[in-house]
Design a protein around this motif. Structure first.
Motif, PDB file in Angstrom:
ATOM      1  N   GLN A  31     -37.675 -29.687  59.970  1.00 37.25           N
ATOM      2  CA  GLN A  31     -37.242 -29.012  58.753  1.00 37.25           C
ATOM      3  C   GLN A  31     -36.933 -30.003  57.644  1.00 37.25           C
ATOM      4  OE1 GLN A  31     -34.006 -26.516  60.048  1.00 37.25           O
ATOM      5  NE2 GLN A  31     -35.332 -24.729  60.168  1.00 37.25           N
ATOM      6  N   ARG A  32     -36.293 -31.103  57.994  1.00 38.64           N
ATOM      7  CA  ARG A  32     -36.018 -32.132  56.972  1.00 38.64           C
ATOM      8  C   ARG A  32     -37.323 -32.699  56.426  1.00 38.64           C
ATOM      9  NH1 ARG A  32     -32.385 -34.712  60.857  1.00 38.64           N
ATOM     10  NH2 ARG A  32     -30.567 -33.395  60.886  1.00 38.64           N
ATOM     11  N   TRP A  63     -51.415 -26.469  45.148  1.00 36.11           N
ATOM     12  CA  TRP A  63     -50.281 -27.269  45.612  1.00 36.11           C
ATOM     13  C   TRP A  63     -49.017 -26.419  45.734  1.00 36.11           C
ATOM     14  CZ3 TRP A  63     -50.228 -31.983  47.657  1.00 36.11           C
ATOM     15  CH2 TRP A  63     -51.332 -32.795  47.452  1.00 36.11           C
ATOM     16  N   PHE A  64     -48.792 -25.540  44.751  1.00 37.88           N
ATOM     17  CA  PHE A  64     -47.595 -24.691  44.785  1.00 37.88           C
ATOM     18  C   PHE A  64     -47.630 -23.713  45.958  1.00 37.88           C
ATOM     19  CE2 PHE A  64     -47.176 -25.163  39.930  1.00 37.88           C
ATOM     20  CZ  PHE A  64     -46.387 -26.295  40.080  1.00 37.88           C
ATOM     21  N   ILE A  65     -48.763 -23.072  46.161  1.00 38.84           N
ATOM     22  CA  ILE A  65     -48.878 -22.105  47.261  1.00 38.84           C
ATOM     23  C   ILE A  65     -48.772 -22.814  48.604  1.00 38.84           C
ATOM     24  CG2 ILE A  65     -50.461 -20.503  48.404  1.00 38.84           C
ATOM     25  CD1 ILE A  65     -51.392 -19.642  45.635  1.00 38.84           C
ATOM     26  N   GLY A  66     -49.428 -23.956  48.748  1.00 44.01           N
ATOM     27  CA  GLY A  66     -49.355 -24.708  49.993  1.00 44.01           C
ATOM     28  C   GLY A  66     -47.945 -25.163  50.317  1.00 44.01           C
ATOM     29  N   ILE A  72     -41.917 -22.050  54.125  1.00 42.06           N
ATOM     30  CA  ILE A  72     -41.550 -20.818  54.827  1.00 42.06           C
ATOM     31  C   ILE A  72     -41.792 -20.952  56.318  1.00 42.06           C
ATOM     32  CG2 ILE A  72     -42.211 -18.392  55.147  1.00 42.06           C
ATOM     33  CD1 ILE A  72     -42.646 -18.297  52.091  1.00 42.06           C
ATOM     34  N   ILE A  73     -42.909 -21.535  56.706  1.00 44.48           N
ATOM     35  CA  ILE A  73     -43.226 -21.700  58.130  1.00 44.48           C
ATOM     36  C   ILE A  73     -42.237 -22.627  58.799  1.00 44.48           C
ATOM     37  CG2 ILE A  73     -44.928 -22.670  59.727  1.00 44.48           C
ATOM     38  CD1 ILE A  73     -47.092 -21.546  57.860  1.00 44.48           C
ATOM     39  N   LEU A  80     -36.927 -18.314  64.402  1.00 41.17           N
ATOM     40  CA  LEU A  80     -37.732 -17.739  65.475  1.00 41.17           C
ATOM     41  C   LEU A  80     -37.323 -18.295  66.833  1.00 41.17           C
ATOM     42  CD1 LEU A  80     -40.175 -15.919  66.142  1.00 41.17           C
ATOM     43  CD2 LEU A  80     -41.603 -17.962  65.887  1.00 41.17           C
ATOM     44  N   ALA A  81     -37.121 -19.593  66.896  1.00 41.16           N
ATOM     45  CA  ALA A  81     -36.737 -20.221  68.162  1.00 41.16           C
ATOM     46  C   ALA A  81     -35.341 -19.775  68.613  1.00 41.16           C
ATOM     47  CB  ALA A  81     -36.771 -21.738  68.028  1.00 41.16           C
ATOM     48  N   SER A  82     -34.413 -19.661  67.695  1.00 43.37           N
ATOM     49  CA  SER A  82     -33.063 -19.224  68.078  1.00 43.37           C
ATOM     50  C   SER A  82     -33.064 -17.747  68.466  1.00 43.37           C
ATOM     51  CB  SER A  82     -32.060 -19.498  66.964  1.00 43.37           C
ATOM     52  OG  SER A  82     -32.364 -18.729  65.838  1.00 43.37           O
TER      53      SER A  82
END
Length: 90
Positions: A31-32, A63-66, A72-73, A80-82
């Protein structure tokens, strides 16, 4: 014999806790890294938007959409994992 069995069961529980802690640490590290990568991608998109000329707007949108989708992912992976960890017990 029963003592040996209890020791084996407790050892496997400790191993599973260690595995869960390792997975959590990896997700927090990702995440970082994802946050830093998204910030860099937004800066590159901004550069193309401001200084890209005629084709700058089209290049910046990618670039913005990527960056947004990647952010978000990566940020959703911990949730999701928790959620899976709270609902599934072995």
């Amino acid at each position: 014999m029963l003592d040996l069995l209890n020791t084996m069961v407790l050892g496997s529980v400790d191993g599973m806790s260690g595995l869960i802690n390792t997975g959590t640490s990896i997700l927090k590290w990702a995440q970082r890294l994802g946050l830093i990568s998204a910030a860099i991608a937004f800066c590159i998109g901004g550069y193309f938007l401001m200084l890209g000329g005629d084709r700058g707007r089209g290049r910046s949108v990618g670039w913005f959409i990527g960056a947004a989708v990647g952010l978000i992912i990566v940020m959703g992976a911990y949730g999701l994992a928790s959620g899976i960890d709270n609902n599934i017990k072995f």
